[in-house]
Design a protein around this motif. Structure first.
Motif, PDB file in Angstrom:
ATOM      1  N   ALA A   1       0.852  -1.204   0.000  1.00 46.04           N
ATOM      2  CA  ALA A   1       0.000   0.000   0.000  1.00 46.04           C
ATOM      3  C   ALA A   1       0.883   1.249   0.000  1.00 46.04           C
ATOM      4  CB  ALA A   1      -0.935  -0.006   1.206  1.00 46.04           C
ATOM      5  N   VAL A   2       1.992   1.199   0.742  1.00 43.43           N
ATOM      6  CA  VAL A   2       2.922   2.335   0.778  1.00 43.43           C
ATOM      7  C   VAL A   2       3.556   2.530  -0.600  1.00 43.43           C
ATOM      8  CG1 VAL A   2       5.016   3.264   1.834  1.00 43.43           C
ATOM      9  CG2 VAL A   2       3.396   1.989   3.242  1.00 43.43           C
ATOM     10  N   VAL A   3       3.961   1.407  -1.227  1.00 46.65           N
ATOM     11  CA  VAL A   3       4.576   1.503  -2.560  1.00 46.65           C
ATOM     12  C   VAL A   3       3.590   2.138  -3.545  1.00 46.65           C
ATOM     13  CG1 VAL A   3       5.351   0.126  -4.543  1.00 46.65           C
ATOM     14  CG2 VAL A   3       6.192  -0.414  -2.240  1.00 46.65           C
ATOM     15  N   ARG A   4       2.362   1.656  -3.569  1.00 47.75           N
ATOM     16  CA  ARG A   4       1.375   2.181  -4.532  1.00 47.75           C
ATOM     17  C   ARG A   4       1.138   3.676  -4.291  1.00 47.75           C
ATOM     18  NH1 ARG A   4      -1.217  -2.637  -2.773  1.00 47.75           N
ATOM     19  NH2 ARG A   4      -2.706  -1.378  -1.602  1.00 47.75           N
ATOM     20  N   GLN A   5       0.962   4.039  -3.013  1.00 48.07           N
ATOM     21  CA  GLN A   5       0.703   5.462  -2.714  1.00 48.07           C
ATOM     22  C   GLN A   5       1.921   6.333  -2.956  1.00 48.07           C
ATOM     23  OE1 GLN A   5      -1.237   6.910   0.804  1.00 48.07           O
ATOM     24  NE2 GLN A   5      -2.678   5.196   0.845  1.00 48.07           N
ATOM     25  N   ALA A   6       3.115   5.809  -2.685  1.00 49.68           N
ATOM     26  CA  ALA A   6       4.338   6.612  -2.879  1.00 49.68           C
ATOM     27  C   ALA A   6       4.484   6.976  -4.352  1.00 49.68           C
ATOM     28  CB  ALA A   6       5.557   5.828  -2.397  1.00 49.68           C
ATOM     29  N   ILE A   7       4.242   6.004  -5.221  1.00 50.43           N
ATOM     30  CA  ILE A   7       4.326   6.280  -6.664  1.00 50.43           C
ATOM     31  C   ILE A   7       3.261   7.321  -7.041  1.00 50.43           C
ATOM     32  CG2 ILE A   7       3.967   5.272  -8.970  1.00 50.43           C
ATOM     33  CD1 ILE A   7       6.551   4.226  -7.923  1.00 50.43           C
ATOM     34  N   ALA A   8       2.043   7.155  -6.508  1.00 46.04           N
ATOM     35  CA  ALA A   8       0.964   8.104  -6.828  1.00 46.04           C
ATOM     36  C   ALA A   8       1.303   9.514  -6.342  1.00 46.04           C
ATOM     37  CB  ALA A   8      -0.345   7.622  -6.203  1.00 46.04           C
ATOM     38  N   ARG A   9       2.111   9.626  -5.261  1.00 44.67           N
ATOM     39  CA  ARG A   9       2.476  10.951  -4.727  1.00 44.67           C
ATOM     40  C   ARG A   9       3.709  11.521  -5.413  1.00 44.67           C
ATOM     41  NH1 ARG A   9       0.212  10.282   1.293  1.00 44.67           N
ATOM     42  NH2 ARG A   9       1.425  12.028   2.036  1.00 44.67           N
ATOM     43  N   GLY A  10       4.248  10.815  -6.413  1.00 43.74           N
ATOM     44  CA  GLY A  10       5.360  11.357  -7.187  1.00 43.74           C
ATOM     45  C   GLY A  10       6.739  10.950  -6.713  1.00 43.74           C
TER      46      GLY A  10
END
Ligand code: NAD
Length: 349
Positions: A15-24
């Motif tokens: 979940a952190v990986v997916r969100q980190a990519i989404a946050r740039g």
């Protein structure tokens, strides 16, 4: 930032990986792909140019040195761990090796890299930990875990996480390594490995199997939707104060029995009216040894200092989770076949 995220093929890490990519952010996902890992969890970002994967074991110091040198991360988010309390009772050795020795290796590899790089100002090592390090609380709702609650771990899992927290603080004090720590309550949500409480309840209910609850079901846990935890962790890596620890929780205390009944009620709404209740499948089983009575987090610090808030209530999050399992049998069915899954009802998420 370029983030080196360990355990990024697991439940929370993905979940952190997916969100980190989404946050740039750019992400290097370091994971040994143990039984608990599933690369499908990060399939949605696997082809992104900002994503890289390194299959490596945090017990292997040489591999860690190579990965730090190859990727030159701006920060580390360390989540890789053995995470299931019941497994720690059956076989504590892996928990000592991965959670304690593995964290020691991560700290040493990070320190060597940070020193070689000339101690860059922005670098930080974020250790992701659990509220279980604080032990067990009385029923009094006025009493909650704060960041200054003394440690009192009571299972091999929580003792190993407490030890790793202490190592991280010692590396900050002794060597000046820039660190932040977080201690979070029980997580639930999509991609939760099917040996843990909530997926077991959902999947056993649908399969017509018993829903075994330890003891009388009165143990109390605080529940947080995994996407909200990932948001909190990224908020801390982006703007948390160095050397500080933050408690993260959903302020959603429920007894295990209440939680299971809520899940049954959500599932009941999806079946024909006259087909009874999934709650009829609840079965009480012999309690787990050393079963902590209550965990409850006071998240005031992260709320007030960093402005973080959960985005969903526990009822909303559980409804989203049930629907996700109904829609994603292709994800959970093969994982369920892995050894021992679904046999017992753990009370750590
Ligand atoms: P998980 O078991 O779903 O995932 C752990 C990941 O770490 C897996 O992908 C696994 O392959 C990897 N891993 C395990 N041993 C490794 C090793 N030796 N080297 C490299 N990778 C290894 O766990 P989770 O529930 O996502 O928890 C992640 C972190 O968050 C853990 O540190 C846990 O203590 C902490 N935490 C979990 C919860 C919760 O409710 N699940 C709550 C608070 C804190």
């Amino acid at each position: 930032m370029k983030l080196l995220i360990t355990g990024g093929a697991g439940f929370i890490g993905s979940a952190v990986v997916r969100q980190a990519i989404a946050r740039g952010h750019a992400v290097v996902n370091l994971d040994a792909l143990t039984y608990a890992a599933c690369l499908d969890n990060v399939a949605s970002v696997a082809d992104h140019s900002a994503y890289a994967f390194e299959e490596a074991d945090i017990r292997d110091r040489a591999a860690l040195d190579r990965i730090f040198a190859a990727h030159a991360p701006d920060a580390v988010m360390h989540l890789a761990a053995e995470s299931h309390v019941d497994r720690s009772i059956d076989g504590p050795g892996d928990f000592i090796e991965t959670n304690i020795t593995g964290t020691f290796n991560m700290l040493e590899a990070a320190r060597a890299y940070w020193m070689r790089a000339g101690k860059p100002a922005g670098f930080r090592f974020h250790h992701i930990s659990t509220d279980e390090v604080f032990g067990s609380l009385p029923a009094d709702p006025a009493v909650q875990f704060t960041e200054t609650t003394p440690y009192d771990p009571r299972s091999p899992y929580s003792a190993s996480k407490a030890a790793s927290d202490h190592l991280v603080r010692a590396w900050a004090e002794t060597y000046g390594l820039p660190v932040v720590l977080t201690n979070c309550s029980n997580n639930y949500g999509p991609f939760h490995f099917p040996e843990k409480l909530i997926p077991v309840v959902i999947l056993n209910a649908l399969a017509g199997k018993p829903l075994p609850i330890y003891g009388d079901g009165s143990n109390i846990r605080d529940w947080l939707y995994v996407e909200d935890h990932a948001d909190a962790l990224l908020t801390v890596i982006e703007k948390g104060e160095l050397g500080r620890s933050y408690n993260i929780g959903g302020e959603n205390e429920r007894t295990n029995l209440e939680l299971v009944k809520t899940l049954c009620a959500i599932l009941d709404e999806k079946r024909p009216k006259d087909s009874g209740s999934y709650a009829d499948q609840i079965t009480f089983v012999t309690d787990r040894p050393g079963h902590d009575a209550r965990y409850a987090i006071d998240p005031s610090r992260i709320r007030e200092e960093l402005g973080w808030r959960p985005s969903v209530t526990v009822e909303e999050g559980l409804a989203l989770t049930v629907q996700w399992y109904l829609d994603n049998e292709a994800w959970w069915r093969p994982l369920q076949a892995r050894a021992g899954v679904g046999q017992r009802l753990g009370t750590k998420a």
